[in-house]
Design a protein around this motif. Structure first.
Motif, PDB file in Angstrom:
ATOM      1  N   THR A  79      28.193 112.003 -12.252  1.00 47.97           N
ATOM      2  CA  THR A  79      28.591 111.040 -13.276  1.00 47.97           C
ATOM      3  C   THR A  79      29.370 109.883 -12.667  1.00 47.97           C
ATOM      4  OG1 THR A  79      28.697 112.835 -14.884  1.00 47.97           O
ATOM      5  CG2 THR A  79      29.798 110.802 -15.477  1.00 47.97           C
ATOM      6  N   HIS A  80      30.260 110.196 -11.746  1.00 48.24           N
ATOM      7  CA  HIS A  80      31.042 109.162 -11.070  1.00 48.24           C
ATOM      8  C   HIS A  80      30.126 108.216 -10.284  1.00 48.24           C
ATOM      9  CE1 HIS A  80      34.556 107.363  -9.199  1.00 48.24           C
ATOM     10  NE2 HIS A  80      33.966 107.510  -8.032  1.00 48.24           N
ATOM     11  N   LEU A  81      29.168 108.772  -9.569  1.00 52.10           N
ATOM     12  CA  LEU A  81      28.238 107.942  -8.804  1.00 52.10           C
ATOM     13  C   LEU A  81      27.347 107.107  -9.731  1.00 52.10           C
ATOM     14  CD1 LEU A  81      27.208 110.402  -5.968  1.00 52.10           C
ATOM     15  CD2 LEU A  81      28.725 108.425  -5.805  1.00 52.10           C
ATOM     16  N   THR A  82      26.972 107.658 -10.882  1.00 50.01           N
ATOM     17  CA  THR A  82      26.180 106.906 -11.859  1.00 50.01           C
ATOM     18  C   THR A  82      26.952 105.692 -12.343  1.00 50.01           C
ATOM     19  OG1 THR A  82      25.086 108.932 -12.571  1.00 50.01           O
ATOM     20  CG2 THR A  82      24.983 107.069 -14.071  1.00 50.01           C
ATOM     21  N   TYR A  83      28.242 105.857 -12.619  1.00 48.19           N
ATOM     22  CA  TYR A  83      29.052 104.735 -13.091  1.00 48.19           C
ATOM     23  C   TYR A  83      29.180 103.661 -12.003  1.00 48.19           C
ATOM     24  CZ  TYR A  83      32.691 102.185 -15.512  1.00 48.19           C
ATOM     25  OH  TYR A  83      33.401 101.201 -16.139  1.00 48.19           O
ATOM     26  N   ARG A  84      29.394 104.087 -10.780  1.00 46.44           N
ATOM     27  CA  ARG A  84      29.503 103.110  -9.688  1.00 46.44           C
ATOM     28  C   ARG A  84      28.196 102.346  -9.505  1.00 46.44           C
ATOM     29  NH1 ARG A  84      31.992 105.991  -4.613  1.00 46.44           N
ATOM     30  NH2 ARG A  84      31.388 103.996  -3.728  1.00 46.44           N
ATOM     31  N   ARG A  85      27.069 103.041  -9.625  1.00 45.92           N
ATOM     32  CA  ARG A  85      25.768 102.392  -9.502  1.00 45.92           C
ATOM     33  C   ARG A  85      25.544 101.412 -10.653  1.00 45.92           C
ATOM     34  NH1 ARG A  85      22.333 106.626  -9.973  1.00 45.92           N
ATOM     35  NH2 ARG A  85      23.266 107.460  -8.082  1.00 45.92           N
ATOM     36  N   LYS A  86      25.973 101.784 -11.843  1.00 48.52           N
ATOM     37  CA  LYS A  86      25.810 100.908 -13.010  1.00 48.52           C
ATOM     38  C   LYS A  86      26.637  99.634 -12.846  1.00 48.52           C
ATOM     39  CE  LYS A  86      24.275 100.224 -17.178  1.00 48.52           C
ATOM     40  NZ  LYS A  86      22.877 100.073 -17.491  1.00 48.52           N
ATOM     41  N   ILE A  87      27.837  99.753 -12.292  1.00 53.10           N
ATOM     42  CA  ILE A  87      28.674  98.569 -12.065  1.00 53.10           C
ATOM     43  C   ILE A  87      27.993  97.645 -11.062  1.00 53.10           C
ATOM     44  CG2 ILE A  87      30.824  97.816 -10.980  1.00 53.10           C
ATOM     45  CD1 ILE A  87      32.217 100.062 -12.398  1.00 53.10           C
ATOM     46  N   ARG A  88      27.409  98.213 -10.011  1.00 51.29           N
ATOM     47  CA  ARG A  88      26.709  97.376  -9.035  1.00 51.29           C
ATOM     48  C   ARG A  88      25.530  96.646  -9.676  1.00 51.29           C
ATOM     49  NH1 ARG A  88      25.390 101.443  -5.312  1.00 51.29           N
ATOM     50  NH2 ARG A  88      27.375 102.479  -5.201  1.00 51.29           N
ATOM     51  N   LYS A  89      24.836  97.303 -10.602  1.00 46.35           N
ATOM     52  CA  LYS A  89      23.682  96.673 -11.252  1.00 46.35           C
ATOM     53  C   LYS A  89      24.105  95.546 -12.181  1.00 46.35           C
ATOM     54  CE  LYS A  89      20.389 100.474 -11.257  1.00 46.35           C
ATOM     55  NZ  LYS A  89      19.625 101.417 -12.100  1.00 46.35           N
TER      56      LYS A  89
ATOM     57  N   LYS B 280      26.314  93.366 -11.725  1.00 46.49           N
ATOM     58  CA  LYS B 280      26.635  92.135 -11.007  1.00 46.49           C
ATOM     59  C   LYS B 280      25.453  91.172 -11.007  1.00 46.49           C
ATOM     60  CE  LYS B 280      30.114  94.227  -8.086  1.00 46.49           C
ATOM     61  NZ  LYS B 280      30.481  94.687  -6.769  1.00 46.49           N
ATOM     62  N   ASP B 281      24.232  91.713 -11.166  1.00 47.53           N
ATOM     63  CA  ASP B 281      23.041  90.872 -11.190  1.00 47.53           C
ATOM     64  C   ASP B 281      22.756  90.292 -12.570  1.00 47.53           C
ATOM     65  OD1 ASP B 281      22.732  91.568  -8.536  1.00 47.53           O
ATOM     66  OD2 ASP B 281      21.374  93.238  -8.977  1.00 47.53           O
ATOM     67  N   VAL B 282      23.413  90.825 -13.608  1.00 41.23           N
ATOM     68  CA  VAL B 282      23.164  90.364 -14.980  1.00 41.23           C
ATOM     69  C   VAL B 282      23.822  89.003 -15.169  1.00 41.23           C
ATOM     70  CG1 VAL B 282      23.547  90.867 -17.424  1.00 41.23           C
ATOM     71  CG2 VAL B 282      23.022  92.720 -15.833  1.00 41.23           C
ATOM     72  N   ILE B 283      23.060  88.071 -15.705  1.00 41.51           N
ATOM     73  CA  ILE B 283      23.565  86.708 -15.885  1.00 41.51           C
ATOM     74  C   ILE B 283      24.280  86.559 -17.225  1.00 41.51           C
ATOM     75  CG2 ILE B 283      22.869  84.299 -16.089  1.00 41.51           C
ATOM     76  CD1 ILE B 283      20.578  84.993 -14.137  1.00 41.51           C
ATOM     77  N   SER B 284      23.714  87.139 -18.283  1.00 40.71           N
ATOM     78  CA  SER B 284      24.284  87.004 -19.625  1.00 40.71           C
ATOM     79  C   SER B 284      25.600  87.778 -19.707  1.00 40.71           C
ATOM     80  CB  SER B 284      23.299  87.562 -20.662  1.00 40.71           C
ATOM     81  OG  SER B 284      23.920  87.647 -21.920  1.00 40.71           O
ATOM     82  N   LEU B 285      26.665  87.076 -20.022  1.00 42.54           N
ATOM     83  CA  LEU B 285      27.977  87.713 -20.082  1.00 42.54           C
ATOM     84  C   LEU B 285      28.061  88.734 -21.208  1.00 42.54           C
ATOM     85  CD1 LEU B 285      30.253  84.648 -19.365  1.00 42.54           C
ATOM     86  CD2 LEU B 285      29.754  86.550 -17.849  1.00 42.54           C
ATOM     87  N   ARG B 286      27.408  88.436 -22.337  1.00 45.01           N
ATOM     88  CA  ARG B 286      27.440  89.375 -23.457  1.00 45.01           C
ATOM     89  C   ARG B 286      26.735  90.675 -23.084  1.00 45.01           C
ATOM     90  NH1 ARG B 286      24.125  90.592 -27.702  1.00 45.01           N
ATOM     91  NH2 ARG B 286      22.691  88.938 -27.171  1.00 45.01           N
TER      92      ARG B 286
ATOM     93  N   LYS C 261      26.300  91.839 -20.121  1.00 45.16           N
ATOM     94  CA  LYS C 261      27.097  92.513 -19.096  1.00 45.16           C
ATOM     95  C   LYS C 261      28.229  93.304 -19.742  1.00 45.16           C
ATOM     96  CE  LYS C 261      29.565  91.497 -14.823  1.00 45.16           C
ATOM     97  NZ  LYS C 261      29.908  90.461 -13.865  1.00 45.16           N
ATOM     98  N   TRP C 262      28.940  92.682 -20.671  1.00 41.92           N
ATOM     99  CA  TRP C 262      30.059  93.354 -21.310  1.00 41.92           C
ATOM    100  C   TRP C 262      29.596  94.543 -22.136  1.00 41.92           C
ATOM    101  CZ3 TRP C 262      31.735  93.566 -26.568  1.00 41.92           C
ATOM    102  CH2 TRP C 262      32.966  94.203 -26.712  1.00 41.92           C
ATOM    103  N   LEU C 263      28.561  94.349 -22.948  1.00 48.53           N
ATOM    104  CA  LEU C 263      28.053  95.447 -23.769  1.00 48.53           C
ATOM    105  C   LEU C 263      27.545  96.598 -22.917  1.00 48.53           C
ATOM    106  CD1 LEU C 263      26.163  93.586 -26.622  1.00 48.53           C
ATOM    107  CD2 LEU C 263      28.261  94.905 -26.805  1.00 48.53           C
ATOM    108  N   SER C 264      26.874  96.284 -21.850  1.00 43.60           N
ATOM    109  CA  SER C 264      26.342  97.320 -20.966  1.00 43.60           C
ATOM    110  C   SER C 264      27.469  98.118 -20.326  1.00 43.60           C
ATOM    111  CB  SER C 264      25.474  96.670 -19.890  1.00 43.60           C
ATOM    112  OG  SER C 264      25.089  97.616 -18.945  1.00 43.60           O
ATOM    113  N   LEU C 265      28.477  97.417 -19.822  1.00 41.59           N
ATOM    114  CA  LEU C 265      29.608  98.122 -19.195  1.00 41.59           C
ATOM    115  C   LEU C 265      30.350  98.987 -20.202  1.00 41.59           C
ATOM    116  CD1 LEU C 265      31.132  95.402 -16.856  1.00 41.59           C
ATOM    117  CD2 LEU C 265      30.112  97.557 -16.171  1.00 41.59           C
ATOM    118  N   TRP C 266      30.558  98.457 -21.394  1.00 39.98           N
ATOM    119  CA  TRP C 266      31.347  99.189 -22.392  1.00 39.98           C
ATOM    120  C   TRP C 266      30.616 100.441 -22.863  1.00 39.98           C
ATOM    121  CZ3 TRP C 266      36.274  98.408 -23.259  1.00 39.98           C
ATOM    122  CH2 TRP C 266      36.863  99.073 -24.316  1.00 39.98           C
ATOM    123  N   LYS C 267      29.344 100.305 -23.201  1.00 40.52           N
ATOM    124  CA  LYS C 267      28.581 101.458 -23.675  1.00 40.52           C
ATOM    125  C   LYS C 267      28.423 102.505 -22.585  1.00 40.52           C
ATOM    126  CE  LYS C 267      25.968  98.981 -27.153  1.00 40.52           C
ATOM    127  NZ  LYS C 267      24.648  98.473 -27.543  1.00 40.52           N
ATOM    128  N   THR C 268      28.159 102.064 -21.369  1.00 33.60           N
ATOM    129  CA  THR C 268      28.007 103.007 -20.263  1.00 33.60           C
ATOM    130  C   THR C 268      29.308 103.753 -20.018  1.00 33.60           C
ATOM    131  OG1 THR C 268      26.373 101.590 -19.227  1.00 33.60           O
ATOM    132  CG2 THR C 268      27.430 103.194 -17.827  1.00 33.60           C
TER     133      THR C 268
END
Length: 197
Positions: A29-39, A41-47, A49-56
């Protein structure tokens, strides 16, 4: 049958397996979260990015908590079952102390591992992406040409865009899912209209 289970120490092995499953699951689970954060960084849309980080973050925190409590409760239950079977079967040798050691080590070590792998300190990343999104929306509103009397159609379009953006942020599954009732949404629209005037 019960004597054979106690003689082969199957409950002890199940306790060890529960602890190992919990620990491996938390690492994954920890590695999944770190991988999601790295992904993100490529997202351009700020909304996005925020929604993805929060839900994950919410989903993985729930998974992490389950991986602590379920194996811990299972291990403690097996310890209690082994104590019950030992007294029920009246085994002369008694219960080996390794049952007690493993029954306490599994929950304690899983709790400590949970603290070591905690990723709530990354809240700053989520809040920074939210701040960037709010700043972007503010500049979008400021770029709208200001007139003495704003066109009602344009005003409603702007109000609708801001409201839909907030509504999407309050989507199901996030912390804000119960934020907007129809009355609150109408109040929010009125506030936006007053701000624009």
């Amino acid at each position: 049958m019960l004597e054979e289970i106690m003689h082969l120490n199957l409950l002890l092995y199940f306790m060890a397996v529960a602890g190992a499953v919990g620990a491996i699951g938390m690492f994954a689970t920890h590695l999944t979260y770190r991988r999601k954060i790295r992904k993100t960084k490529d997202v351009i849309s700020l909304r996005e990015k925020w929604l993805s980080l929060w839900k994950t973050r919410d989903r993985l925190m729930q998974r992490m908590n389950l991986l602590v409590w379920l194996p811990s409760l299972f291990s403690t239950g097996l310890l209690g079952l082994s104590l019950f079977l030992n007294s029920y079967l009246r085994i002369r040798e008694g219960l080996p102390l390794i049952y007690l050691y493993l029954g306490t080590i599994v929950p304690v070590s899983l709790l400590l591992l949970r603290q070591m792998l905690d990723f709530t300190y990354r809240e700053e990343l989520i809040m920074n992406s939210l701040a960037d999104y709010v700043a972007q929306m503010r500049t979008w509103v400021e770029e709208i040409p200001v007139q003495k009397k704003m066109d009602p159609v344009l005003q409603e379009e702007v109000v609708e865009k801001i409201t839909s953006s907030i509504r999407q942020t309050a989507a199901a599954g996030s912390h804000f899912s119960k934020m907007l009732s129809p009355e609150e949404e109408e109040i929010m629209r009125e506030i936006i209209r007053e701000f624009m005037n």
